[in-house]
Enzyme design. Sequence first.
Site, PDB file in Angstrom:
ATOM      1  N   ARG A 177     -11.833  31.463  68.785  1.00 24.70           N
ATOM      2  CA  ARG A 177     -12.890  32.027  69.647  1.00 24.70           C
ATOM      3  C   ARG A 177     -12.989  31.308  70.987  1.00 24.70           C
ATOM      4  O   ARG A 177     -14.080  31.117  71.528  1.00 24.70           O
ATOM      5  CB  ARG A 177     -14.266  32.016  68.961  1.00 24.70           C
ATOM      6  CG  ARG A 177     -14.311  32.671  67.633  1.00 24.70           C
ATOM      7  CD  ARG A 177     -13.991  34.165  67.685  1.00 24.70           C
ATOM      8  NE  ARG A 177     -13.944  34.657  66.334  1.00 24.70           N
ATOM      9  CZ  ARG A 177     -12.824  34.699  65.596  1.00 24.70           C
ATOM     10  NH1 ARG A 177     -11.665  34.344  66.121  1.00 24.70           N
ATOM     11  NH2 ARG A 177     -12.850  35.154  64.367  1.00 24.70           N
ATOM     12  N   CYS A 226     -21.062  37.785  64.509  1.00 23.57           N
ATOM     13  CA  CYS A 226     -21.529  36.429  64.170  1.00 23.57           C
ATOM     14  C   CYS A 226     -22.218  35.790  65.375  1.00 23.57           C
ATOM     15  O   CYS A 226     -21.715  35.862  66.498  1.00 23.57           O
ATOM     16  CB  CYS A 226     -20.356  35.557  63.740  1.00 23.57           C
ATOM     17  SG  CYS A 226     -19.742  36.018  62.108  1.00 23.57           S
ATOM     18  N   GLU A 296     -21.357  31.771  69.202  1.00 18.64           N
ATOM     19  CA  GLU A 296     -20.228  32.694  69.372  1.00 18.64           C
ATOM     20  C   GLU A 296     -20.696  33.843  70.279  1.00 18.64           C
ATOM     21  O   GLU A 296     -19.956  34.332  71.126  1.00 18.64           O
ATOM     22  CB  GLU A 296     -19.759  33.235  68.011  1.00 18.64           C
ATOM     23  CG  GLU A 296     -18.603  34.216  68.157  1.00 18.64           C
ATOM     24  CD  GLU A 296     -17.834  34.432  66.869  1.00 18.64           C
ATOM     25  OE1 GLU A 296     -17.664  33.470  66.088  1.00 18.64           O
ATOM     26  OE2 GLU A 296     -17.390  35.575  66.659  1.00 18.64           O
TER      27      GLU A 296
HETATM   28  C1  LIG Z   1     -20.451  44.584  63.679  1.00 18.35           C
HETATM   29  C2  LIG Z   1     -19.664  43.587  64.507  1.00 18.35           C
HETATM   30  C3  LIG Z   1     -18.576  42.927  63.935  1.00 18.35           C
HETATM   31  C4  LIG Z   1     -17.858  41.998  64.679  1.00 18.35           C
HETATM   32  N1  LIG Z   1     -16.794  41.361  64.094  1.00 18.35           N
HETATM   33  C5  LIG Z   1     -16.061  40.482  64.806  1.00 18.35           C
HETATM   34  C6  LIG Z   1     -14.921  39.834  64.202  1.00 18.35           C
HETATM   35  O1  LIG Z   1     -14.596  40.044  63.049  1.00 18.35           O
HETATM   36  N2  LIG Z   1     -14.209  38.971  64.975  1.00 18.35           N
HETATM   37  C7  LIG Z   1     -14.533  38.723  66.274  1.00 18.35           C
HETATM   38  O2  LIG Z   1     -13.816  37.943  66.923  1.00 18.35           O
HETATM   39  N3  LIG Z   1     -15.596  39.311  66.861  1.00 18.35           N
HETATM   40  C8  LIG Z   1     -16.367  40.182  66.168  1.00 18.35           C
HETATM   41  N4  LIG Z   1     -17.453  40.787  66.745  1.00 18.35           N
HETATM   42  C9  LIG Z   1     -17.857  40.428  68.126  1.00 18.35           C
HETATM   43  C10 LIG Z   1     -17.284  41.359  69.239  1.00 18.35           C
HETATM   44  O3  LIG Z   1     -17.054  42.639  68.746  1.00 18.35           O
HETATM   45  C11 LIG Z   1     -16.003  40.799  69.815  1.00 18.35           C
HETATM   46  O4  LIG Z   1     -16.237  39.535  70.355  1.00 18.35           O
HETATM   47  C12 LIG Z   1     -15.435  41.704  70.927  1.00 18.35           C
HETATM   48  O5  LIG Z   1     -14.125  41.296  71.184  1.00 18.35           O
HETATM   49  C13 LIG Z   1     -16.246  41.650  72.229  1.00 18.35           C
HETATM   50  O6  LIG Z   1     -15.707  42.593  73.127  1.00 18.35           O
HETATM   51  P1  LIG Z   1     -16.625  43.410  74.151  1.00 18.35           P
HETATM   52  O7  LIG Z   1     -15.717  44.250  74.976  1.00 18.35           O
HETATM   53  O8  LIG Z   1     -17.699  44.124  73.434  1.00 18.35           O
HETATM   54  O9  LIG Z   1     -17.214  42.230  75.046  1.00 18.35           O
HETATM   55  P2  LIG Z   1     -18.678  42.114  75.639  1.00 18.35           P
HETATM   56  O10 LIG Z   1     -19.653  41.922  74.535  1.00 18.35           O
HETATM   57  O11 LIG Z   1     -18.948  43.200  76.601  1.00 18.35           O
HETATM   58  O12 LIG Z   1     -18.552  40.752  76.480  1.00 18.35           O
HETATM   59  C14 LIG Z   1     -18.424  39.513  75.815  1.00 18.35           C
HETATM   60  C15 LIG Z   1     -17.948  38.478  76.859  1.00 18.35           C
HETATM   61  O13 LIG Z   1     -16.642  38.826  77.265  1.00 18.35           O
HETATM   62  C16 LIG Z   1     -16.625  39.023  78.689  1.00 18.35           C
HETATM   63  N5  LIG Z   1     -15.703  40.123  78.952  1.00 18.35           N
HETATM   64  C17 LIG Z   1     -15.721  41.382  78.428  1.00 18.35           C
HETATM   65  N6  LIG Z   1     -14.681  42.090  78.916  1.00 18.35           N
HETATM   66  C18 LIG Z   1     -14.032  41.266  79.774  1.00 18.35           C
HETATM   67  C19 LIG Z   1     -12.890  41.413  80.606  1.00 18.35           C
HETATM   68  N7  LIG Z   1     -12.176  42.543  80.670  1.00 18.35           N
HETATM   69  N8  LIG Z   1     -12.524  40.347  81.370  1.00 18.35           N
HETATM   70  C20 LIG Z   1     -13.217  39.194  81.337  1.00 18.35           C
HETATM   71  N9  LIG Z   1     -14.286  38.982  80.562  1.00 18.35           N
HETATM   72  C21 LIG Z   1     -14.695  40.019  79.799  1.00 18.35           C
HETATM   73  C22 LIG Z   1     -18.044  39.331  79.079  1.00 18.35           C
HETATM   74  O14 LIG Z   1     -18.271  38.967  80.440  1.00 18.35           O
HETATM   75  C23 LIG Z   1     -18.808  38.458  78.131  1.00 18.35           C
HETATM   76  O15 LIG Z   1     -18.822  37.129  78.604  1.00 18.35           O
HETATM   77  C24 LIG Z   1     -18.215  41.716  66.019  1.00 18.35           C
HETATM   78  C25 LIG Z   1     -19.304  42.396  66.597  1.00 18.35           C
HETATM   79  C26 LIG Z   1     -20.032  43.315  65.847  1.00 18.35           C
HETATM   80  C27 LIG Z   1     -21.194  44.031  66.491  1.00 18.35           C
END
Ligand SMILES: Cc1cc2nc3c(=O)[nH]c(=O)nc-3n(C[C@H](O)[C@H](O)[C@H](O)COP(=O)(O)OP(=O)(O)OC[C@H]3O[C@@H](n4cnc5c(N)ncnc54)[C@H](O)[C@@H]3O)c2cc1C
Length: 302
Positions: A177, A226, A296
């Site tokens: 992470r 998480c 996280e």
């Molecule tokens: C039900 C559920 C289950 C999940 N299970 C997991 C799991 O098993 N494993 C896991 O690792 N995560 C898990 N997550 C967390 C999440 O889904 C991941 O971290 C996901 O990769 C976040 O992506 P996002 O596009 O939604 O980012 P966002 O939530 O929109 O952003 C998160 C961060 O990333 C940055 N960011 C987003 N896109 C970019 C980009 N293109 N360039 C630079 N920075 C960027 C944002 O500025 C912010 O700081 C889970 C979440 C939920 C709701």
Amino acid sequence: MRVEDPKVVAALPELGVQLRANACLAELTSLGIGGTTDLLRITRHEAIPELLRLLDSHGVPHKFLGGGSNLLVRDGELPWVVLQLVSPQPDVVLDGNLAHVDAAADLGRTVTYCAKNDLGGMEGLIGVPGTVGGALRMNAGAYGMQIGTYVREVKLYRTAGRHLETLRGDHISFEYRHTSFAPDDMMLAVTLELPSKPYKEILQGIRICNEKRRSSQPLGQKSAGCIFKNPPGASAGRMIDELGLKSLRMGDAQVSDRHANFFVNAGRATAQDMLALIANVRERVAKAFDVILEYEVVVWNG
Ligand SMILES: Cc1cc2nc3c(=O)[nH]c(=O)nc-3n(C[C@H](O)[C@H](O)[C@H](O)COP(=O)(O)OP(=O)(O)OC[C@H]3O[C@@H](n4cnc5c(N)ncnc54)[C@H](O)[C@@H]3O)c2cc1C
């Protein structure tokens, strides 16, 4: 924050940027929490340096949104605008074992599309919501795999140098992470190199991962996954569970009764409710186990 300066407003369409005024972050995040601000949707990567120059020169601070699935956003009128990439079509292009993927592509759809073309490796990521860019940012992973393993190249905008750049995968460090990208780097596109595998075999792996998620996570409720990282050699969820904190509630923020490291919005939780719950649980874990849990979830509280 409102983008009101007529010079900025007039320049946006020329840069291929769509302005959505007064967007509600509670509607754009999986936790369903967050205040309002202007949302700038970017349709052309090439316009990003110019867009950021424009915003900087007019004193408009920004944050970068992916799919909003790992975010806890503060309440009320937000003191920055939000930038978001618009996914082009197609957003995944395959070339042998290489998948060229736009950062705005939906992660789950990308995994499925690659699987249907006999490219595997990312089965564990099925069920992780959000974009490919968000997954890269924090090296998303599950069930023993992480996206970083497959990264061959990343195209990004480097805010520090104000330029677009392409980095080789072996020049990026992907840890649990955590990545070596600068905090303000913007991921724009990635090339993944995926192992060949028959679709049937991949599908079997996907089903197993889906079943594991369904049986352990509160998938029907609003969460950001998480809240805490697992400390080395330990499980944050297990510690919270051992303290009997499942279902602990502050306002409408609640520790899930299914998975103690998932905190859910059980109604109309505010960011304040959620932050209070997080602080409370963190303090109890620190007292009981002498461990300071690291976030996280990304908190936009400033
Ligand atoms: C039900 C559920 C289950 C999940 N299970 C997991 C799991 O098993 N494993 C896991 O690792 N995560 C898990 N997550 C967390 C999440 O889904 C991941 O971290 C996901 O990769 C976040 O992506 P996002 O596009 O939604 O980012 P966002 O939530 O929109 O952003 C998160 C961060 O990333 C940055 N960011 C987003 N896109 C970019 C980009 N293109 N360039 C630079 N920075 C960027 C944002 O500025 C912010 O700081 C889970 C979440 C939920 C709701």
